[in-house]
Design a protein around this motif. Structure first.
Motif, short mmCIF file in Angstrom:
data_model
loop_
_atom_site.label_atom_id
_atom_site.label_comp_id
_atom_site.label_asym_id
_atom_site.label_seq_id
_atom_site.Cartn_x
_atom_site.Cartn_y
_atom_site.Cartn_z
N LEU A 79 3.72 3.70 11.41
CA LEU A 79 2.78 4.20 12.42
C LEU A 79 1.33 4.02 12.00
O LEU A 79 0.45 3.82 12.83
CB LEU A 79 3.03 5.69 12.69
N ASP A 80 1.07 4.10 10.69
CA ASP A 80 -0.31 3.97 10.24
C ASP A 80 -0.57 2.64 9.52
O ASP A 80 -1.48 2.51 8.72
CB ASP A 80 -0.72 5.15 9.35
N ASP A 81 0.24 1.64 9.82
CA ASP A 81 0.08 0.29 9.29
C ASP A 81 0.14 0.20 7.77
O ASP A 81 -0.39 -0.72 7.18
CB ASP A 81 -1.23 -0.36 9.78
N SER A 82 0.77 1.16 7.13
CA SER A 82 1.00 1.07 5.69
C SER A 82 2.50 0.97 5.45
O SER A 82 3.06 1.66 4.62
CB SER A 82 0.41 2.28 4.96
N ALA A 83 3.14 0.12 6.22
CA ALA A 83 4.60 0.03 6.26
C ALA A 83 5.22 -0.27 4.90
O ALA A 83 4.69 -1.06 4.12
CB ALA A 83 5.02 -1.05 7.25
N THR A 84 6.33 0.40 4.65
CA THR A 84 7.16 0.13 3.48
C THR A 84 8.30 -0.76 3.97
O THR A 84 8.97 -0.41 4.93
CB THR A 84 7.73 1.43 2.91
N VAL A 85 8.49 -1.88 3.32
CA VAL A 85 9.51 -2.82 3.74
C VAL A 85 10.51 -2.99 2.61
O VAL A 85 10.13 -3.15 1.45
CB VAL A 85 8.89 -4.20 4.10
#
Length: 103
Positions: A79-85
């Motif tokens: 949601l805050d563009d600090s995605a964990t992939v």
């Protein structure tokens, strides 16, 4: 004393409760998996969904709650563009780029 007898005596009250507690054996509690204070929440899931989550957690060697927490944290990061992939997702994406399918 069996569990049902202990429960019955507990509900009857009186001084016997202190004796029951004194007769109990020490229990080794599991160590928490984090030093961060946690809040407990109840989530209602369809049985089929829960079984899929349980199987996914078991395959990863972690608890259901830990896996759900990881998924929630990953969703919030998105949601805050600090995605964990996950590494598996990165590898799949790279493999798909290396071997594109005809559209």
């Amino acid at each position: 004393m069996n569990r049902n007898d202990a429960i019955k005596q507990f509900h009857e009250g009186g001084e016997r409760l202190a004796e029951l507690i004194g007769e109990g054996q020490p229990v080794e509690l599991p160590a928490p998996d984090t030093d961060v204070p946690m809040v407990s929440r109840s989530v209602r899931l369809p049985v089929e969904t829960y079984e899929r989550v349980r199987a996914a957690a078991e395959a990863r060697g972690i608890g259901v709650t830990t896996l759900m927490r990881q998924w929630i944290e990953a969703g919030l990061a998105d949601l805050d563009d600090s995605a964990t992939v996950s590494l598996a997702d990165v590898r799949r994406a790279i493999a798909a780029l290396a071997h594109p399918t005809a559209a």
